[in-house]
Design an enzyme around this catalytic site. Structure first.
Site, PDB file in Angstrom:
ATOM      1  N   GLU A 185       4.591 -10.146 -14.180  1.00  0.00           N
ATOM      2  CA  GLU A 185       5.333 -10.089 -12.917  1.00  0.00           C
ATOM      3  C   GLU A 185       5.594 -11.514 -12.461  1.00  0.00           C
ATOM      4  O   GLU A 185       4.739 -12.399 -12.635  1.00  0.00           O
ATOM      5  CB  GLU A 185       4.536  -9.350 -11.842  1.00  0.00           C
ATOM      6  CG  GLU A 185       5.255  -9.359 -10.484  1.00  0.00           C
ATOM      7  CD  GLU A 185       4.694  -8.398  -9.455  1.00  0.00           C
ATOM      8  OE1 GLU A 185       3.522  -7.996  -9.592  1.00  0.00           O
ATOM      9  OE2 GLU A 185       5.431  -8.055  -8.511  1.00  0.00           O
ATOM     10  N   CYS A 199       5.193  -5.020  -7.639  1.00  0.00           N
ATOM     11  CA  CYS A 199       5.932  -4.816  -6.396  1.00  0.00           C
ATOM     12  C   CYS A 199       7.305  -5.473  -6.428  1.00  0.00           C
ATOM     13  O   CYS A 199       8.188  -5.106  -5.638  1.00  0.00           O
ATOM     14  CB  CYS A 199       5.146  -5.359  -5.222  1.00  0.00           C
ATOM     15  SG  CYS A 199       3.647  -4.437  -4.874  1.00  0.00           S
ATOM     16  N   ASN A 201       7.072   1.819  -9.130  1.00  0.00           N
ATOM     17  CA  ASN A 201       5.836   1.062  -9.355  1.00  0.00           C
ATOM     18  C   ASN A 201       4.687   1.726  -8.601  1.00  0.00           C
ATOM     19  O   ASN A 201       4.095   2.660  -9.094  1.00  0.00           O
ATOM     20  CB  ASN A 201       6.034  -0.403  -8.927  1.00  0.00           C
ATOM     21  CG  ASN A 201       4.749  -1.209  -9.001  1.00  0.00           C
ATOM     22  OD1 ASN A 201       4.039  -1.102  -9.999  1.00  0.00           O
ATOM     23  ND2 ASN A 201       4.419  -1.965  -7.983  1.00  0.00           N
ATOM     24  N   GLU A 202       4.426   1.275  -7.386  1.00  0.00           N
ATOM     25  CA  GLU A 202       3.301   1.839  -6.618  1.00  0.00           C
ATOM     26  C   GLU A 202       3.831   2.739  -5.519  1.00  0.00           C
ATOM     27  O   GLU A 202       3.523   2.546  -4.346  1.00  0.00           O
ATOM     28  CB  GLU A 202       2.453   0.711  -6.019  1.00  0.00           C
ATOM     29  CG  GLU A 202       1.536   0.062  -7.024  1.00  0.00           C
ATOM     30  CD  GLU A 202       0.636  -0.999  -6.414  1.00  0.00           C
ATOM     31  OE1 GLU A 202       0.919  -1.461  -5.288  1.00  0.00           O
ATOM     32  OE2 GLU A 202      -0.342  -1.384  -7.076  1.00  0.00           O
TER      33      GLU A 202
HETATM   34  O1  AHR Z   1      -0.460  -7.471  -9.376  1.00  0.00           O
HETATM   35  C1  AHR Z   1      -0.091  -7.807  -8.080  1.00  0.00           C
HETATM   36  C2  AHR Z   1       0.443  -6.609  -7.319  1.00  0.00           C
HETATM   37  O2  AHR Z   1      -0.547  -5.658  -7.167  1.00  0.00           O
HETATM   38  C3  AHR Z   1       1.542  -5.856  -8.003  1.00  0.00           C
HETATM   39  O3  AHR Z   1       2.773  -6.399  -7.773  1.00  0.00           O
HETATM   40  C4  AHR Z   1       1.470  -4.509  -7.373  1.00  0.00           C
HETATM   41  O4  AHR Z   1       1.935  -3.496  -8.206  1.00  0.00           O
HETATM   42  C5  AHR Z   1       0.016  -4.389  -6.986  1.00  0.00           C
HETATM   43  O5  AHR Z   1      -0.116  -4.053  -5.647  1.00  0.00           O
END
Ligand code: AHR
Length: 673
Positions: free
Chosen positions: A61, A260, A391-392
């Site tokens: 990321e 994220c 993602n989340e």
């Molecule tokens: O790894 C950091 C963040 O943690 C990522 O972007 C997210 O998916 C999680 O909350």
């Protein structure tokens, strides 16, 4: 408003997971006197369970300056003057912006006419020969290595007067010149100029000084500086040392671009893959979502140039021999931030993005997106097999959107495996609801995230033992032990965390019939520009190292094996009894037995290892990560404090005797006869 949202995200995370500091006491290891003899038996009989080639992968990321300022080797920050404050990163040390005509010169930012995605360029007006200069500060400086070659490129168009020559110099922190070159602008229409030069000295925090000779007005854009020695020697490519660290992991997959960052704090700022491919100049810059996310670590100069875009991610996956695993937004902005929703009947463009991505990766060169890939230099397909949707995300908002994606993707590409998500936490309402719904929908692979204290990892080695074998497979997509609290700036990549992850991972491996993919997160962090800790790899402008957690990941990923075996003590699985955790696999390509044994106790454990249903060869090896100090960390100064030590083992009468030292991870390898 921004501040409120930021606080909400952070507090949300802190409160909802209610993490408490749970550091293990740093007990000094007790001497041999307390060693206990334990008999372990590996069953060499076939379990019929394969270790998936994707089992141990990496999660990338663009957080912590992992892309711009990190993996992507561009040294000029804001090379095309596109940041919200378009002069960010640029300094005019001897210009007085209150006297446009009187001083030596001035730079202003001008908008291109039309709807180009590269919106701005710089207009430099040089009034006299009093030495107007422009300086670029780089990403917390620029890393320059002695005798290394650097390639400068830029676009310029002479506007009026006669700027005869533009000099580019690399300076160290005392303004000594480390190397220089110059270009002679000739044309009044946009032309590209390139030049190479070599640095005379190493410097961690260099800057570029641009000096103009002659007077007049000249337009400049895409001012770029790269080392020529990039990964695979690719022009304008990736930082070699950082890719090497990934390559050494032998990862089974590369998940990108997050995290994220996929979702965006708002929908308008979500990651849109189509804007990251094609001509680099036309990739529209976007503010990085981690820019001001955390009040305690603001990085307002954090943007995404997308020089590392989806083509480069696919290419990197190929270089690493890893399955590409792109994750796309599903029409929900980050629910910790705004949670903006795309109405269900307006989701088509988002779904189309996912369909087009598959065409981009795998489509024939006569398809629209396959042609884009081919034009970028890769006519062969990337053979993408997986796609992640969301993602989340959590709640019915996610499930109803996921269903729409799934229907459309499966209708056109039934062979593509879809990864869905269970939200940000490894338990609780969001998690339970997500799993229940996804199970009912026959989802294929569900992503789980856990950022938890070290103790949680040691306690959860059995997490997957009781999962339903008739439901979806598991992707342990983001995990890392947090030494203080989730995303606390005080977190450390210490041995306590890494050892606890190692113990937990025996449980991932033992459940290889269910757990198909796993990855630590986040992957990388710039020592001067990070937002989130802990991270697996740390780097500055010149150096990089793998943390203790990296070493644990590498022990697993380079010893993944092909077939699961069982290892027991008194016919019981080793799940932490007196601090002993174990898993075993066979590598059918090398004919080896590979046993991972983790001792989380402060005393050594004397082990006798025998095999049933097969015979062991006469010798073997053991690789060990160990420290008596649970707080120890690897660092730039001591990158190998936690690193494997290898020794040979004798097998006598089918039995290996080995001591698992206090706080140690051991990988034993023995030929199977
Ligand atoms: O790894 C950091 C963040 O943690 C990522 O972007 C997210 O998916 C999680 O909350």
């Amino acid at each position: 408003m921004k501040r409120r949202v930021t606080v909400k995200y952070f507090l949300g995370l802190m409160a909802m997971v209610s993490l408490v500091s749970c550091k293990t006491e740093n007990k000094e290891a007790v001497a041999d006197a307390t060693a206990v003899n334990r008999d372990l038996v590996v069953d060499l009989g076939d379990t019929g369970i394969k270790i998936q080639p994707t089992m141990y992968g990496v999660f990338f990321e663009d957080i912590n300056f992992a892309a711009d300022g990190g993996l992507y080797a561009e040294m000029i920050k804001n090379r095309s003057f596109e940041f919200t404050l378009p002069k960010t990163g640029w300094i005019e040390p001897n210009s007085d912006r209150h006297s446009y005509n009187k001083e030596s010169g001035i730079m202003s930012v001008v908008k291109y006419a039309g709807d180009a995605q590269n919106h701005n360029y710089a207009r430099v007006k040089v009034n006299n020969d009093q030495g107007y200069v422009l300086i670029n500060e780089g990403f917390r400086g620029m890393g320059v290595a002695k005798d290394a070659e650097y390639k400068l490129s830029l676009k310029a168009a002479k506007n009026s007067g006669n700027i005869q020559r533009i000099k580019f110099q690399l300076l160290d922190s005392l303004d000594n010149v480390l190397g220089e070159t110059a270009i002679v602008p000739e044309s009044d229409s946009w032309s590209t100029y390139e030049s190479k030069f070599t640095a005379s000295k190493s410097e961690m925090k260099a800057k570029v000084k641009i000096t103009f000779e002659g007077t007049g007005v000249i337009d400049l854009d895409m001012i770029s500086l790269f080392p020529t020695d990039t990964w695979m020697g690719r022009e304008k490519g990736l930082r070699k040392d950082l890719v090497q660290l990934l390559y050494d992991l032998n990862p089974g997959f590369l998940r990108f671009p997050g995290g994220c960052i996929v979702e965006g704090r708002t929908l308008a700022r979500r990651y849109q893959w189509k804007k990251t491919v094609g001509d680099i100049e036309e990739r529209e810059i976007l503010v990085n979502r981690w820019n001001t996310e955390f009040n305690h670590r603001p990085t307002p100069d954090y943007y995404q140039s997308f020089g590392l875009g989806f083509f480069e991610y696919f290419q990197l996956s190929e270089d690493l021999g890893a399955e590409p695993l792109p994750i796309l937004g599903c029409g929900i902005a980050c629910q910790f931030n705004t949670g903006e929703l795309v109405p269900l009947d307006e989701l088509d463009p988002y779904v189309q993005d996912a369909l087009d991505l598959i065409e981009f990766a795998n489509g024939d060169t006569n398809t629209a997106w396959g042609k884009v890939r081919a034009d970028m230099g890769h006519p062969e397909p990337f053979n993408m097999k997986y796609i992640g949707i969301g993602n989340e995300q959590w709640g019915p908002e996610y499930i109803e959107r996921y269903a729409i994606f799934e229907k459309a993707l499966k209708a056109k590409y039934p062979e593509i495996i879809i990864v869905s998500g269970s939200g940000p936490f490894p338990d609780g309402d969001y998690f339970e609801y997500g799993w229940e719904q996804l199970k009912q929908m026959n989802a294929e692979i569900v992503d789980e995230h856990y950022y938890r204290p070290p103790q949680w990892f040691r306690d959860n080695a059995t997490r997957y033992d009781s999962y339903d074998r008739n439901g979806p497979k598991v992707f342990a997509g983001e995990y890392a032990a947090q030494s203080v609290a989730i995303a606390s700036p005080e977190n450390e990549n210490n041995w306590d965390c890494a050892l606890s992850e190692a113990a937990f991972m025996t449980g991932l491996e033992r459940n290889a019939d269910l757990v198909y993919l796993t990855s630590y997160a986040p992957l990388m962090a710039h020592a001067d520009a990070w937002q989130w800790t802990p991270d697996m790899i740390w780097f500055n402008n010149l150096e990089s190292y793998g943390t203790a957690n990296y070493q644990v990941q590498k022990m697993y990923s380079t010893n993944a094996g092909t077939d699961l075996l069982t290892i027991t003590e008194d016919e019981k699985t080793l799940i932490g009894q007196d601090g002993l955790y174990a898993s075993a696999v066979k590598d059918s390509t090398t004919g080896e037995l590979i046993v991972k044994i983790i001792n989380t106790e402060s005393h050594p454990q004397a082990l006798k290892l025998t095999a049933s249903n097969g015979n062991l060869g006469n010798t073997g090896t053991v690789s060990t990560l160990q420290s008596n100090d649970l707080q120890v960390v690897n660092s730039f100064e001591s990158p190998d404090k936690i690193s494997p030590k290898e020794s040979t083992l004798a097998v006598s009468n089918g039995m290996v005797e080995v001591t698992a030292e206090p706080y140690s991870m051991n990988v034993i390898k023995i030929k199977i006869l």
